[in-house]
Design a protein around this motif. Structure first.
Motif, mmCIF file in Angstrom:
data_model
loop_
_atom_site.group_PDB
_atom_site.id
_atom_site.type_symbol
_atom_site.label_atom_id
_atom_site.label_comp_id
_atom_site.label_asym_id
_atom_site.label_seq_id
_atom_site.Cartn_x
_atom_site.Cartn_y
_atom_site.Cartn_z
ATOM 1 N N ASP A 123 0.858 -1.186 0.000
ATOM 2 C CA ASP A 123 0.000 0.000 0.000
ATOM 3 C C ASP A 123 0.895 1.237 0.000
ATOM 4 O OD1 ASP A 123 -1.748 2.084 0.437
ATOM 5 O OD2 ASP A 123 -2.814 1.143 2.098
ATOM 6 N N ASP A 124 0.845 2.002 -1.091
ATOM 7 C CA ASP A 124 1.737 3.159 -1.213
ATOM 8 C C ASP A 124 1.046 4.487 -0.890
ATOM 9 O OD1 ASP A 124 0.141 3.597 -3.400
ATOM 10 O OD2 ASP A 124 1.723 3.333 -4.892
ATOM 11 N N THR A 125 -0.059 4.429 -0.140
ATOM 12 C CA THR A 125 -0.810 5.646 0.185
ATOM 13 C C THR A 125 0.064 6.698 0.862
ATOM 14 O OG1 THR A 125 -2.859 4.378 0.424
ATOM 15 C CG2 THR A 125 -2.809 6.581 1.405
ATOM 16 N N LYS A 126 0.859 6.283 1.842
ATOM 17 C CA LYS A 126 1.712 7.240 2.560
ATOM 18 C C LYS A 126 2.751 7.871 1.634
ATOM 19 C CE LYS A 126 1.409 5.275 7.230
ATOM 20 N NZ LYS A 126 2.194 4.697 8.350
ATOM 21 N N ILE A 127 3.259 7.100 0.703
ATOM 22 C CA ILE A 127 4.249 7.629 -0.230
ATOM 23 C C ILE A 127 3.590 8.653 -1.151
ATOM 24 C CG2 ILE A 127 5.934 7.045 -2.012
ATOM 25 C CD1 ILE A 127 6.029 4.214 -0.862
ATOM 26 N N ARG A 128 2.398 8.342 -1.632
ATOM 27 C CA ARG A 128 1.678 9.257 -2.526
ATOM 28 C C ARG A 128 1.343 10.577 -1.828
ATOM 29 N NH1 ARG A 128 -0.417 7.100 -7.261
ATOM 30 N NH2 ARG A 128 -0.089 4.849 -7.512
ATOM 31 N N ARG A 129 1.029 10.504 -0.543
ATOM 32 C CA ARG A 129 0.707 11.731 0.186
ATOM 33 C C ARG A 129 1.875 12.697 0.227
ATOM 34 N NH1 ARG A 129 -1.943 8.875 5.214
ATOM 35 N NH2 ARG A 129 -4.085 8.536 4.489
ATOM 36 N N ALA A 130 3.085 12.166 0.190
ATOM 37 C CA ALA A 130 4.278 13.011 0.273
ATOM 38 C C ALA A 130 4.686 13.592 -1.074
ATOM 39 C CB ALA A 130 5.445 12.208 0.855
ATOM 40 N N LEU A 131 4.129 13.108 -2.165
ATOM 41 C CA LEU A 131 4.562 13.527 -3.495
ATOM 42 C C LEU A 131 4.443 15.039 -3.732
ATOM 43 C CD1 LEU A 131 3.221 10.637 -5.771
ATOM 44 C CD2 LEU A 131 5.517 10.947 -4.843
ATOM 45 N N PRO A 132 3.320 15.698 -3.371
ATOM 46 C CA PRO A 132 3.231 17.138 -3.609
ATOM 47 C C PRO A 132 4.345 17.923 -2.915
ATOM 48 C CG PRO A 132 1.058 16.245 -3.134
ATOM 49 C CD PRO A 132 2.047 15.147 -2.845
ATOM 50 N N THR A 133 4.682 17.523 -1.691
ATOM 51 C CA THR A 133 5.748 18.212 -0.957
ATOM 52 C C THR A 133 7.099 17.977 -1.619
ATOM 53 O OG1 THR A 133 4.538 17.998 1.117
ATOM 54 C CG2 THR A 133 6.901 18.420 1.271
ATOM 55 N N ILE A 134 7.377 16.735 -1.953
ATOM 56 C CA ILE A 134 8.660 16.410 -2.590
ATOM 57 C C ILE A 134 8.807 17.155 -3.910
ATOM 58 C CG2 ILE A 134 10.044 14.558 -3.600
ATOM 59 C CD1 ILE A 134 8.672 12.633 -1.605
ATOM 60 N N ASN A 135 7.762 17.150 -4.724
ATOM 61 C CA ASN A 135 7.821 17.829 -6.025
ATOM 62 C C ASN A 135 7.981 19.334 -5.869
ATOM 63 O OD1 ASN A 135 7.735 15.745 -7.982
ATOM 64 N ND2 ASN A 135 5.569 15.411 -7.554
ATOM 65 N N ALA A 136 7.294 19.907 -4.885
ATOM 66 C CA ALA A 136 7.416 21.352 -4.656
ATOM 67 C C ALA A 136 8.834 21.723 -4.255
ATOM 68 C CB ALA A 136 6.427 21.791 -3.578
ATOM 69 N N GLY B 194 17.926 -7.069 7.755
ATOM 70 C CA GLY B 194 17.294 -8.028 6.863
ATOM 71 C C GLY B 194 16.765 -7.354 5.616
ATOM 72 N N LYS B 195 16.515 -8.156 4.587
ATOM 73 C CA LYS B 195 16.027 -7.630 3.316
ATOM 74 C C LYS B 195 14.693 -6.921 3.477
ATOM 75 C CE LYS B 195 15.073 -9.100 -1.425
ATOM 76 N NZ LYS B 195 14.997 -10.255 -2.357
ATOM 77 N N ASP B 196 13.853 -7.455 4.385
ATOM 78 C CA ASP B 196 12.522 -6.879 4.573
ATOM 79 C C ASP B 196 12.545 -5.634 5.462
ATOM 80 O OD1 ASP B 196 13.248 -8.301 6.803
ATOM 81 O OD2 ASP B 196 11.240 -9.029 7.244
ATOM 82 N N GLU B 197 13.721 -5.210 5.883
ATOM 83 C CA GLU B 197 13.840 -4.033 6.735
ATOM 84 C C GLU B 197 14.449 -2.850 5.985
ATOM 85 O OE1 GLU B 197 16.296 -5.765 9.706
ATOM 86 O OE2 GLU B 197 14.636 -6.671 10.809
ATOM 87 N N SER B 198 14.813 -3.057 4.738
ATOM 88 C CA SER B 198 15.459 -2.010 3.965
ATOM 89 C C SER B 198 14.426 -1.149 3.240
ATOM 90 C CB SER B 198 16.405 -2.630 2.931
ATOM 91 O OG SER B 198 16.941 -1.624 2.081
ATOM 92 N N LEU B 199 14.773 0.134 3.074
ATOM 93 C CA LEU B 199 13.915 1.058 2.340
ATOM 94 C C LEU B 199 14.197 1.042 0.839
ATOM 95 C CD1 LEU B 199 13.750 4.271 4.579
ATOM 96 C CD2 LEU B 199 11.930 2.653 4.103
ATOM 97 N N LYS B 200 15.031 0.128 0.382
ATOM 98 C CA LYS B 200 15.363 0.097 -1.048
ATOM 99 C C LYS B 200 14.117 -0.082 -1.899
ATOM 100 C CE LYS B 200 18.500 -1.901 -4.429
ATOM 101 N NZ LYS B 200 19.616 -2.855 -4.677
ATOM 102 N N VAL B 201 13.214 -0.953 -1.468
ATOM 103 C CA VAL B 201 11.983 -1.176 -2.227
ATOM 104 C C VAL B 201 11.114 0.087 -2.236
ATOM 105 C CG1 VAL B 201 10.706 -2.093 -0.241
ATOM 106 C CG2 VAL B 201 10.012 -2.720 -2.554
ATOM 107 N N ILE B 202 11.202 0.880 -1.158
ATOM 108 C CA ILE B 202 10.461 2.141 -1.092
ATOM 109 C C ILE B 202 11.063 3.137 -2.083
ATOM 110 C CG2 ILE B 202 9.603 3.960 0.411
ATOM 111 C CD1 ILE B 202 8.695 1.152 1.205
ATOM 112 N N ALA B 203 12.389 3.151 -2.185
ATOM 113 C CA ALA B 203 13.061 4.036 -3.135
ATOM 114 C C ALA B 203 12.640 3.707 -4.562
ATOM 115 C CB ALA B 203 14.580 3.910 -2.984
#
Length: 221
Positions: free
Chosen positions: A34-47, A68-77
């Motif tokens: 669920d990428d809802t939290k990431i999408r919410r940040a997009l306007p701020t990041i783009n601005a 561990g692999k499941d603890e990395s933010l690489k997939v979020i990036a």
């Protein structure tokens, strides 16, 4: 309560360290469920990236016990790059001197995501040394992770001692919503409270007993 904010134009040519809440659920295979939290940040990041030298994003993910692999933010990036339709630099080694120098050399408008803050010793104890290392990645700090604002960690509170600090758009919206709900609520006033940490909700419930017409409890509560 008036929060100090910074217009994106004042970030021109500067590196902004942006604390976001990318603590999102992952799939069994390690993708973003669920990428809802990431999408919410997009306007701020783009601005910010329209004027800033670089937008360096900090976030935690889960409650890691190791690297561990499941603890990395690489997939979020990777997901963030897809949503932004732009490259996202990933600092797997965190706030190193080399990465701090790199942030000054990146093309203007670059976006960087730093590895899971909770993988670095001193994050949860708010160690000044780690906070200073996080601060070395930028020129100003913007706190935009309301869900993490109650935690005195190096990436939320400690860093603010080393950089000019401001509230982000999402924090401003949440604080204003809370102000209206606690000081000038409209009636009938229905409060829906859920979550797993009962102890952190007791003070809130005591306050709501005096103001709300109805209180609905869910989750572990």
């Amino acid at each position: 309560m008036r929060l100090r904010t910074i217009p994106s134009l004042k970030l021109r040519g500067r590196r902004v360290v942006l604390r976001e809440d990318f603590n999102v659920p992952l799939t069994v295979r390690g993708g973003v469920a669920d990428d809802t939290k990431i999408r919410r940040a997009l306007p701020t990041i783009n601005a910010y990236r329209r004027t800033a030298r670089a937008v360096v994003i900090l976030s935690h993910l889960g409650r890691p016990s190791g690297h561990g692999k499941d603890e990395s933010l690489k997939v979020i990036a990777q997901r963030l790059a897809v949503l932004l339709k732009a490259p996202v630099e990933f600092f797997s080694e965190g706030p190193t001197p080399e990465n701090a120098q790199l942030t000054q050399q990146l093309p203007r408008g670059s976006v960087v995501l730093v590895e899971n803050t909770r993988l670095f010793k001193g994050e949860e104890s708010n160690a000044p040394a780690l906070a200073k290392r996080f601060a070395s990645l930028g020129d100003v700090f913007v706190m935009d992770a309301f869900a993490s604002a109650h935690r005195a960690h190096a990436s939320t509170v400690g860093i603010a001692k080393f950089l000019p600090s401001y509230a982000g758009p999402q924090v401003v919206v949440e604080v204003e919503a809370l102000r209206q709900a606690t000081q000038h609520p409209k009636h009938p006033y229905v409060a829906i409270i859920g979550g797993a940490k009962v102890s952190t909700k007791l003070g809130l419930l005591r306050m709501l007993f005096k103001r709300a017409d109805y209180i609905v409890l869910g989750g572990a509560l």
